[in-house]
Design an enzyme around this catalytic site. Structure first.
Site, short mmCIF file in Angstrom:
data_model
loop_
_atom_site.label_atom_id
_atom_site.label_comp_id
_atom_site.label_asym_id
_atom_site.label_seq_id
_atom_site.Cartn_x
_atom_site.Cartn_y
_atom_site.Cartn_z
N ASN A 209 -12.53 -8.66 1.09
CA ASN A 209 -11.65 -9.54 1.40
C ASN A 209 -12.22 -10.83 2.22
O ASN A 209 -13.59 -10.67 2.64
CB ASN A 209 -10.42 -8.78 2.44
CG ASN A 209 -11.18 -8.03 3.36
OD1 ASN A 209 -11.65 -8.51 4.25
ND2 ASN A 209 -11.25 -6.54 3.39
N ASP A 278 -7.40 -2.02 1.12
CA ASP A 278 -6.11 -0.71 0.73
C ASP A 278 -6.37 -0.16 -0.44
O ASP A 278 -5.94 1.12 -0.56
CB ASP A 278 -5.01 -1.41 0.75
CG ASP A 278 -4.58 -2.05 2.04
OD1 ASP A 278 -4.97 -1.45 3.21
OD2 ASP A 278 -3.76 -2.92 2.52
N PHE A 323 -4.86 -4.42 14.44
CA PHE A 323 -5.03 -5.68 14.36
C PHE A 323 -4.29 -5.64 13.22
O PHE A 323 -4.03 -5.12 12.09
CB PHE A 323 -6.21 -6.27 13.97
CG PHE A 323 -7.04 -6.34 15.36
CD1 PHE A 323 -7.58 -5.12 15.99
CD2 PHE A 323 -7.42 -7.28 16.00
CE1 PHE A 323 -8.31 -5.20 17.28
CE2 PHE A 323 -7.75 -7.55 17.13
CZ PHE A 323 -8.42 -6.31 17.90
N LYS A 337 3.56 -1.79 11.93
CA LYS A 337 2.44 -1.07 11.92
C LYS A 337 2.23 -0.46 13.10
O LYS A 337 1.69 0.74 13.37
CB LYS A 337 1.32 -2.13 11.57
CG LYS A 337 1.12 -2.57 10.19
CD LYS A 337 0.25 -3.65 9.98
CE LYS A 337 0.53 -4.24 8.75
NZ LYS A 337 -0.23 -5.44 8.39
O1 C5P Z 1 -1.78 -1.68 7.34
P1 C5P Z 1 -2.84 -2.77 7.49
O2 C5P Z 1 -3.92 -2.69 6.78
O3 C5P Z 1 -2.28 -4.19 7.50
O4 C5P Z 1 -2.96 -2.68 9.24
C1 C5P Z 1 -3.99 -3.09 9.73
C2 C5P Z 1 -4.76 -2.20 10.92
O5 C5P Z 1 -4.80 -1.11 10.30
C3 C5P Z 1 -6.21 -2.90 11.31
O6 C5P Z 1 -6.39 -2.65 12.69
C4 C5P Z 1 -6.84 -2.20 10.29
O7 C5P Z 1 -8.31 -1.91 11.11
C5 C5P Z 1 -6.45 -0.74 9.94
N1 C5P Z 1 -6.51 -0.14 8.60
C6 C5P Z 1 -7.34 1.03 8.78
N2 C5P Z 1 -7.58 1.70 7.54
C7 C5P Z 1 -6.74 0.95 6.52
C8 C5P Z 1 -6.14 -0.13 6.41
C9 C5P Z 1 -6.09 -0.67 7.57
O8 C5P Z 1 -7.68 1.51 9.77
N3 C5P Z 1 -6.95 1.49 5.20
#
Ligand code: C5P
Length: 400
Positions: A209, A278, A323, A337
């Site tokens: 990303n 993700d 974040f 979130k």
């Molecule tokens: O759900 P989303 O990915 O949008 O959420 C963002 C937050 O979740 C960020 O703080 C990111 O570092 C964390 N995150 C995580 N593990 C993932 C995806 C996101 O810790 N697999």
């Protein structure tokens, strides 16, 4: 607050020169001894007497005046200064400094100085975006000069665009940040994740990303500066991590998950600034995938949500900060979130908004609390934002 600090305030010939008067007053009121150097062009915009009255010090305008005894002005100011701040910094002074030209009192003082130097460029958008000016700014950054990016907005030339002098409170905060050694985070261990994870398809390609890692690194740097121990779990970023942090390099989301969970119990505060993929390819080919069919179907599987897992295992003393970089429904998505991941705070930004796009040095964020309270911050440098975030998190930690 700034007592016993000697600040040289350099003023160059831009329309924003009048704003330097207020800064001179603020710095003087904060207890600093402020000495002003004005270039010839600066004096066309505002008179030295204004600064003399506001600072209670003589204003320096000429190269060949003698100070007390044998000292010459440029060496004297350069050696006595804790900080030199240039407000506004024109394209001309940036160009001269980047190329070692010393042809007046200000440029000579800058070259003689070994103290901290803060440059606040302000100019017409065309000048600011000129690749020559940008190259000079980049060179100065590489040489260790602190630079506050100009704000975007209405300019005296009638245009709208980047080039405005940033808000004076931002400049003042940056000065305080540079001069005051606070250690209010001493005794705390902070874990920061940063960068965008890379999920390999084969030995050559990966899915990733557009995260730059700048926010996470700024948080790590700010926390270190304020006395914290920092564990930085970083995906590749192309930047050097801050000195003093314990750095653990990872590439994939799965590796980040393992490292975060291994070290989480040591952390009092976790800043989860990494952009974690993700989904990850289900299989990674051992050899380069060859092109064959018109359509190539890629099978992806979900990666573990690291922050969700941390939220589930949160210890009573821990603070979790997430974040959310969104393209729509910012507040709604961020709130969801915050609740789902059991966070204490979420820092949300809309990446479609100018000033908070991916990869930039600035951001415009909303900070959202579990009780629904929202703090909306204006556009600011990520380095400055990091300190704002630390300021807001510390009271949460003290409540636990
Ligand atoms: O759900 P989303 O990915 O949008 O959420 C963002 C937050 O979740 C960020 O703080 C990111 O570092 C964390 N995150 C995580 N593990 C993932 C995806 C996101 O810790 N697999």
């Amino acid at each position: 607050m700034l007592t016993e600090k000697f600040i040289t305030l350099g003023i160059t010939g831009g329309i924003a020169a009048y704003k330097a008067a207020e800064l001179a007053s603020t710095l003087t009121q904060a207890g600093a001894e402020v000495h002003v150097i004005m270039t010839r062009a600066a004096q066309k915009f505002i008179r030295p007497i204004t600064f003399q009255a506001l600072t209670g010090q003589p204003v320096h305008t000429a190269m060949f005046t003698r100070l007390t005894g044998w000292r010459v002005a440029h060496v004297d100011l350069a050696t006595r200064s804790d900080l030199i701040v240039i407000v506004p910094a024109t394209a001309n002074i940036l160009g001269k400094l980047a190329h070692g030209i010393a042809d007046d009192l200000l440029s000579t003082t800058l070259l003689a100085a070994t103290c901290l130097v803060l440059l606040c460029p302000a100019m017409n958008t065309g000048m600011y975006q000129n690749p020559i000016v940008q190259a000079n700014i980049n060179r100065l950054k590489e040489l260790g000069y602190c630079i506050i990016e100009p704000a975007t907005g209405w300019l005296a030339c009638g245009q709208e665009g980047p080039g405005r002098l940033p808000a004076l409170d931002l400049i003042f905060n940056q000065i305080k940040d540079l001069l005051i050694k606070i250690s209010d985070w001493q005794g705390l261990t902070v874990m920061v994740t940063a960068g965008g994870t890379k999920e390999p398809l084969d030995p050559i390609r990966h899915i990733s990303n557009r995260s730059s890692g700048k926010m996470g690194y700024a948080l790590a740097r700010a926390a270190l500066k304020r006395g914290a121990q920092v564990i930085l779990i970083s995906a590749p970023t192309g930047m050097s991590p801050p000195a003093g942090a314990k750095v653990i390099w990872v590439e994939r989301a799965r590796e980040m998950y393992e490292q975060v969970l291994t070290h989480a119990s040591k952390a009092d505060v976790v800043f989860k600034a990494a952009a974690v993929a993700d989904y990850s390819p289900r299989f990674t080919a051992n050899q380069k995938i060859k092109k064959k069919d018109e359509v190539y179907l890629l099978e992806l599987e979900k990666t573990p949500d690291i922050l969700f897992e941390l939220g589930q295992r949160k210890q009573p003393h821990q603070i979790l900060v997430g974040f959310a970089a969104e393209t729509e429904n910012l507040e709604e998505n961020a709130r969801r979130k915050l609740a789902q991941k059991n966070l204490d705070l979420i820092v949300a930004n809309d990446v479609t908004q100018p000033g908070s796009e991916f990869g930039q040095d600035t951001n415009i964020v909303k900070i959202i609390y579990p009780d629904g309270k929202i703090i909306s911050l204006p556009q600011m440098e990520k380095t400055v934002l990091a300190h704002h975030i630390l300021d807001l998190v510390l009271p949460l930690r003290l409540k636990k």
